[in-house]
Design a protein around this motif. Structure first.
Motif, PDB file in Angstrom:
ATOM      1  N   GLY A   1      48.516  51.036  31.579  1.00 18.07           N
ATOM      2  CA  GLY A   1      49.626  50.788  32.488  1.00 18.07           C
ATOM      3  C   GLY A   1      49.247  50.268  33.848  1.00 18.07           C
ATOM      4  N   GLY A   2      48.042  50.609  34.319  1.00 17.49           N
ATOM      5  CA  GLY A   2      47.684  50.296  35.690  1.00 17.49           C
ATOM      6  C   GLY A   2      46.723  49.131  35.829  1.00 17.49           C
ATOM      7  N   PRO A   3      46.161  48.972  37.032  1.00 15.98           N
ATOM      8  CA  PRO A   3      45.208  47.889  37.290  1.00 15.98           C
ATOM      9  C   PRO A   3      44.029  47.950  36.327  1.00 15.98           C
ATOM     10  CG  PRO A   3      45.873  48.937  39.338  1.00 15.98           C
ATOM     11  CD  PRO A   3      46.423  49.780  38.232  1.00 15.98           C
ATOM     12  N   VAL A   4      43.493  46.777  36.012  1.00 14.59           N
ATOM     13  CA  VAL A   4      42.377  46.716  35.064  1.00 14.59           C
ATOM     14  C   VAL A   4      41.052  46.442  35.764  1.00 14.59           C
ATOM     15  CG1 VAL A   4      43.826  45.998  33.153  1.00 14.59           C
ATOM     16  CG2 VAL A   4      42.838  44.264  34.644  1.00 14.59           C
ATOM     17  N   ALA A   5      41.126  46.158  37.070  1.00  8.60           N
ATOM     18  CA  ALA A   5      39.887  45.852  37.807  1.00  8.60           C
ATOM     19  C   ALA A   5      39.764  46.738  39.030  1.00  8.60           C
ATOM     20  CB  ALA A   5      39.891  44.397  38.235  1.00  8.60           C
TER      21      ALA A   5
ATOM     22  N   LYS B   1      41.625  41.753  48.802  1.00 11.26           N
ATOM     23  CA  LYS B   1      42.844  42.501  49.137  1.00 11.26           C
ATOM     24  C   LYS B   1      43.499  43.068  47.874  1.00 11.26           C
ATOM     25  CE  LYS B   1      43.951  42.930  52.708  1.00 11.26           C
ATOM     26  NZ  LYS B   1      43.774  44.035  53.692  1.00 11.26           N
ATOM     27  N   ALA B   2      43.488  42.291  46.789  1.00 10.87           N
ATOM     28  CA  ALA B   2      44.090  42.759  45.539  1.00 10.87           C
ATOM     29  C   ALA B   2      43.335  43.974  44.996  1.00 10.87           C
ATOM     30  CB  ALA B   2      44.093  41.634  44.511  1.00 10.87           C
ATOM     31  N   LYS B   3      42.006  43.928  45.059  1.00  6.20           N
ATOM     32  CA  LYS B   3      41.203  45.064  44.580  1.00  6.20           C
ATOM     33  C   LYS B   3      41.395  46.290  45.470  1.00  6.20           C
ATOM     34  CE  LYS B   3      37.765  42.291  42.116  1.00  6.20           C
ATOM     35  NZ  LYS B   3      36.415  41.728  42.099  1.00  6.20           N
ATOM     36  N   GLU B   4      41.635  46.045  46.758  1.00  7.80           N
ATOM     37  CA  GLU B   4      41.903  47.153  47.680  1.00  7.80           C
ATOM     38  C   GLU B   4      43.194  47.871  47.286  1.00  7.80           C
ATOM     39  OE1 GLU B   4      43.214  47.608  52.355  1.00  7.80           O
ATOM     40  OE2 GLU B   4      41.893  45.952  51.817  1.00  7.80           O
ATOM     41  N   LEU B   5      44.247  47.093  46.979  1.00  9.83           N
ATOM     42  CA  LEU B   5      45.511  47.708  46.553  1.00  9.83           C
ATOM     43  C   LEU B   5      45.348  48.366  45.183  1.00  9.83           C
ATOM     44  CD1 LEU B   5      48.485  48.333  46.942  1.00  9.83           C
ATOM     45  CD2 LEU B   5      49.034  46.073  46.015  1.00  9.83           C
ATOM     46  N   ALA B   6      44.628  47.721  44.270  1.00  8.02           N
ATOM     47  CA  ALA B   6      44.406  48.298  42.935  1.00  8.02           C
ATOM     48  C   ALA B   6      43.729  49.664  43.041  1.00  8.02           C
ATOM     49  CB  ALA B   6      43.568  47.349  42.088  1.00  8.02           C
ATOM     50  N   ALA B   7      42.781  49.780  43.950  1.00  6.64           N
ATOM     51  CA  ALA B   7      42.080  51.061  44.144  1.00  6.64           C
ATOM     52  C   ALA B   7      43.041  52.136  44.654  1.00  6.64           C
ATOM     53  CB  ALA B   7      40.919  50.873  45.122  1.00  6.64           C
ATOM     54  N   LYS B   8      43.989  51.744  45.501  1.00  8.58           N
ATOM     55  CA  LYS B   8      44.975  52.706  46.017  1.00  8.58           C
ATOM     56  C   LYS B   8      45.873  53.197  44.881  1.00  8.58           C
ATOM     57  CE  LYS B   8      45.113  50.975  50.791  1.00  8.58           C
ATOM     58  NZ  LYS B   8      44.628  52.215  51.425  1.00  8.58           N
ATOM     59  N   PHE B   9      46.262  52.283  43.995  1.00 17.71           N
ATOM     60  CA  PHE B   9      47.042  52.678  42.818  1.00 17.71           C
ATOM     61  C   PHE B   9      46.276  53.702  41.996  1.00 17.71           C
ATOM     62  CE2 PHE B   9      49.986  49.062  43.257  1.00 17.71           C
ATOM     63  CZ  PHE B   9      51.128  49.548  42.652  1.00 17.71           C
ATOM     64  N   GLN B  10      45.003  53.394  41.729  1.00 12.93           N
ATOM     65  CA  GLN B  10      44.201  54.263  40.868  1.00 12.93           C
ATOM     66  C   GLN B  10      43.971  55.628  41.503  1.00 12.93           C
ATOM     67  OE1 GLN B  10      41.061  51.390  40.505  1.00 12.93           O
ATOM     68  NE2 GLN B  10      41.728  50.665  38.495  1.00 12.93           N
ATOM     69  N   GLU B  11      43.722  55.637  42.793  1.00 10.16           N
ATOM     70  CA  GLU B  11      43.511  56.902  43.496  1.00 10.16           C
ATOM     71  C   GLU B  11      44.778  57.752  43.474  1.00 10.16           C
ATOM     72  OE1 GLU B  11      41.656  59.944  45.351  1.00 10.16           O
ATOM     73  OE2 GLU B  11      40.704  58.110  44.570  1.00 10.16           O
ATOM     74  N   ASN B  12      45.928  57.109  43.732  1.00  5.92           N
ATOM     75  CA  ASN B  12      47.202  57.836  43.722  1.00  5.92           C
ATOM     76  C   ASN B  12      47.504  58.408  42.343  1.00  5.92           C
ATOM     77  OD1 ASN B  12      50.065  58.443  44.767  1.00  5.92           O
ATOM     78  ND2 ASN B  12      50.485  57.100  43.033  1.00  5.92           N
TER      79      ASN B  12
ATOM     80  N   GLU C   1      44.489  39.129  36.378  1.00  6.28           N
ATOM     81  CA  GLU C   1      43.181  39.696  36.042  1.00  6.28           C
ATOM     82  C   GLU C   1      42.920  41.051  36.679  1.00  6.28           C
ATOM     83  OE1 GLU C   1      40.185  36.837  36.979  1.00  6.28           O
ATOM     84  OE2 GLU C   1      40.814  35.416  35.434  1.00  6.28           O
ATOM     85  N   ILE C   2      43.608  41.350  37.768  1.00  6.60           N
ATOM     86  CA  ILE C   2      43.353  42.611  38.476  1.00  6.60           C
ATOM     87  C   ILE C   2      44.367  43.689  38.088  1.00  6.60           C
ATOM     88  CG2 ILE C   2      43.312  43.712  40.758  1.00  6.60           C
ATOM     89  CD1 ILE C   2      42.085  41.070  41.803  1.00  6.60           C
ATOM     90  N   PHE C   3      45.658  43.329  38.059  1.00  5.52           N
ATOM     91  CA  PHE C   3      46.696  44.328  37.783  1.00  5.52           C
ATOM     92  C   PHE C   3      47.131  44.339  36.316  1.00  5.52           C
ATOM     93  CE2 PHE C   3      46.962  43.538  42.322  1.00  5.52           C
ATOM     94  CZ  PHE C   3      46.962  44.833  42.825  1.00  5.52           C
ATOM     95  N   GLY C   4      46.670  43.361  35.527  1.00  6.08           N
ATOM     96  CA  GLY C   4      46.998  43.328  34.111  1.00  6.08           C
ATOM     97  C   GLY C   4      48.447  42.991  33.816  1.00  6.08           C
ATOM     98  N   LEU C   5      49.138  42.374  34.792  1.00  5.59           N
ATOM     99  CA  LEU C   5      50.562  42.084  34.647  1.00  5.59           C
ATOM    100  C   LEU C   5      50.783  40.704  34.038  1.00  5.59           C
ATOM    101  CD1 LEU C   5      51.588  43.419  38.167  1.00  5.59           C
ATOM    102  CD2 LEU C   5      52.057  44.543  35.973  1.00  5.59           C
ATOM    103  N   ASN C   6      51.828  40.583  33.233  1.00  3.85           N
ATOM    104  CA  ASN C   6      52.178  39.318  32.594  1.00  3.85           C
ATOM    105  C   ASN C   6      53.134  38.528  33.481  1.00  3.85           C
ATOM    106  OD1 ASN C   6      50.723  39.708  30.071  1.00  3.85           O
ATOM    107  ND2 ASN C   6      52.208  41.340  29.676  1.00  3.85           N
ATOM    108  N   ILE C   7      52.637  37.410  34.036  1.00  2.00           N
ATOM    109  CA  ILE C   7      53.379  36.626  35.012  1.00  2.00           C
ATOM    110  C   ILE C   7      53.951  35.376  34.352  1.00  2.00           C
ATOM    111  CG2 ILE C   7      53.239  35.438  37.231  1.00  2.00           C
ATOM    112  CD1 ILE C   7      50.682  37.059  37.798  1.00  2.00           C
TER     113      ILE C   7
END
Length: 528
Positions: A524-528, A498-509, A465-471
């Motif tokens: 391609g990136g996080p959805v949340a 913690k997941a949203k914290e990493l997702a935000a780092k992805f988006q910022e980068n 739900e956060i990174f949009g990845l198919n597991i």
């Protein structure tokens, strides 16, 4: 000074009486010992010290601003510009320095195992052990190839020549300067041999895309059915460990090109890390360290000359340079077909990325551009806050062109050859670093094997739900709950935070990629 004179000066240098041309491994080992440059170890390898610099000097690396490259290079802190005047002045000083030496050593060879696109190179060394290093790391010519060899790029190294920044226009006594018009790499003020290897890789990362060949910082192997796999990953993610598979042949461990014919190794050798090396854990590397191998900064028992790979007195970055033929299970020559599978390796110390996920083309390009892993804030007890690290295309220090150029080539290759791409997290599960545990290697191996054998192409998945990845929901040999990281945490709210914290780092980068299509950023990136 007029740059047209530079090649003539080089040709004059190569006519000097002090030139030792294309010496064999035994001849070079004899020279190293006679010149007191190194010590013979119990296995027949040569142990050397790189002195004050035990790693690369990225702040001292430059590219000359020239008419043919000034509008193509991705200028910045990685690709620092330097003037033709500064290069030329240093160039003549280095040549004068080498002419005074009793001996200098020349190696002629190739970068690129594909004969249609390989680059003929020559390397001129002040040290005999540097010449042995390039003899092992680059592709060695046959006698007939040597007769017809016409170097298209020259690396010149003079470790004993120290620049004066105030006079020479450098940042320090050390310099690594690439001139694409003059086809020269000039290295001085550092004994670290890895600068030669990575300089030619940087050159290939400029030249290959110009010929519509995708250059890659990855390892590669091939299965018994001819199925090729690529492994991208930064240091500590398991790239070497996972690509060394007894059931698959190694194409190469670090640098590759992908042409219209398939994949090829850029190198003729391996430059393996040695810290904590053991025969039990990494038998291929351990047994490859024999006569002709160069051991950098490894401590020896003074009487027995046995290497102590656990001793980090000089550096954690101890290295072994050896010919790829020292590995038993290899492809010869180092070429293969088009990849069926690509694996992006990350060691997520946040403990929130899934251990494996199949990526769409947009996700593949997003994660390739991101080049994410995490390094620990420190090694002392109690540290629980990892630091997210993003290295564009899993090789930012060696990419002269804009990152999007490489990502676009990846996207084209994925579509053209219907490649399956997976993100594999070899990091933490059940909590972040300090709380959870490192992913079991046996689980990772089972997941990678399932991916390589095509078992995950049709398996049932659930969307993160956060990174949009198919597991994948089920993989043989891996507990179902391990596949979904949220189920391994005791506190679901802590996981989400913690997941949203990493997702935000992805988006910022990702904001720095201003010319990437909106589709990649959105899909391609996080959805949340």
């Amino acid at each position: 000074m007029n740059s047209v004179h530079v090649p003539n000066e080089l040709s004059q240098l190569l006519k000097e009486n002090n030139i030792q041309m294309q010496l064999s491994v035994p001849q070079l080992v004899e020279k190293i010992l006679a010149r007191d440059e190194g010590t013979l170890t119990s296995t027949g390898a040569v142990r050397v010290s790189t002195g004050k610099y035990t790693g690369r000097s990225p702040k001292d690396k430059f590219i000359v601003v020239e008419d043919s490259t000034k509008d193509k290079i991705d200028w910045g802190s990685t690709n620092q510009p330097i003037s033709e005047e500064v290069f030329t002045n240093l160039y003549y000083k280095v040549l004068d320095h080498l002419k005074q030496k009793e001996e200098i050593f020349v190696f002629k060879g190739f970068a690129g195992a594909d004969k249609k696109s390989r680059l003929p190179i020559q390397v001129i060394n002040e040290y005999a052990w540097h010449n042995l290093f390039v003899h092992q790391l680059f592709i060695r010519p046959t006698e007939d190839e040597l007769l017809a060899h016409d170097a298209q790029f020259t690396v010149i190294t003079a470790p004993d020549f120290k620049a004066d920044p105030a006079v020479d226009g450098t940042n320090s006594e050390t310099f690594i300067i690439v001139s694409f018009e003059r086809k020269i790499v000039l290295i001085g003020g550092t004994e670290y041999a890895g600068e030669m290897k990575k300089s030619i890789f940087s050159v290939m990362n400029f030249l290959l895309p110009e010929n519509n060949i995708f250059s890659m910082h990855c390892s590669a192997n091939v299965g018994q059915e001819g199925d090729v796999a690529l492994f991208f990953g930064l240091s500590g993610t398991g790239k070497t460990t996972l690509s060394a598979d007894p059931n698959r042949k190694l194409i190469g461990d670090d640098e590759h090109g992908w042409s219209s014919n398939g994949v090829f190794n850029i190198e003729g050798g391996c430059y393996a890390k040695c810290i904590n090396l053991s025969e039990e854990k990494e038998p291929q590397i351990f047994n490859a360290i024999r006569f002709g191998t160069v051991l950098e900064n490894v401590m020896l028992n003074q009487e027995s000359r046995v290497a102590d790979y656990d001793d980090n007195t000089l550096t954690e970055n101890t290295r072994a340079a050896y010919a790829i033929e020292n590995i038993d299970n290899i492809v010869e020559p180092s070429v293969a077909g088009h990849p069926h599978t690509i694996v992006f390796l990350t060691a997520d110390a946040f403990g929130v990325l899934p251990p494996i996920a199949k990526l769409t083309k947009e996700q593949a390009m997003y994660h390739f551009l991101s080049g994410y892993t995490s390094k620990l804030a420190g090694t002392e007890r109690g540290v629980t806050s990892p630091e997210a690290t993003f290295s564009t295309c899993f090789g930012a220090p060696f990419l002269p062109l804009p990152a999007t150029r490489y990502a676009e080539m990846l996207g084209e290759k994925i579509l053209e050859h219907n490649v399956n791409v997976f993100l594999v997290n070899t990091g933490w599960t059940g909590g972040e670093y300090g709380v959870g545990n490192r992913m079991k290697l046996s689980y990772t191996r089972a997941m990678v094997q399932a991916a390589l054998e095509g078992e995950l192409n049709t398996v049932e998945t659930v969307k993160d739900e956060i990174f949009g990845l198919n597991i994948p929901l089920h993989i043989a040999g891996v507990p179902d709950e391990v596949l979904q990281p949220s189920k391994t945490w005791q506190d679901p709210q802590a996981f989400d935070k913690k997941a949203k914290e990493l997702a935000a780092k992805f988006q910022e980068n990702f904001k720095k990629f201003t010319n990437v299509s909106a589709e990649i950023a959105e899909k391609g990136g996080p959805v949340a």
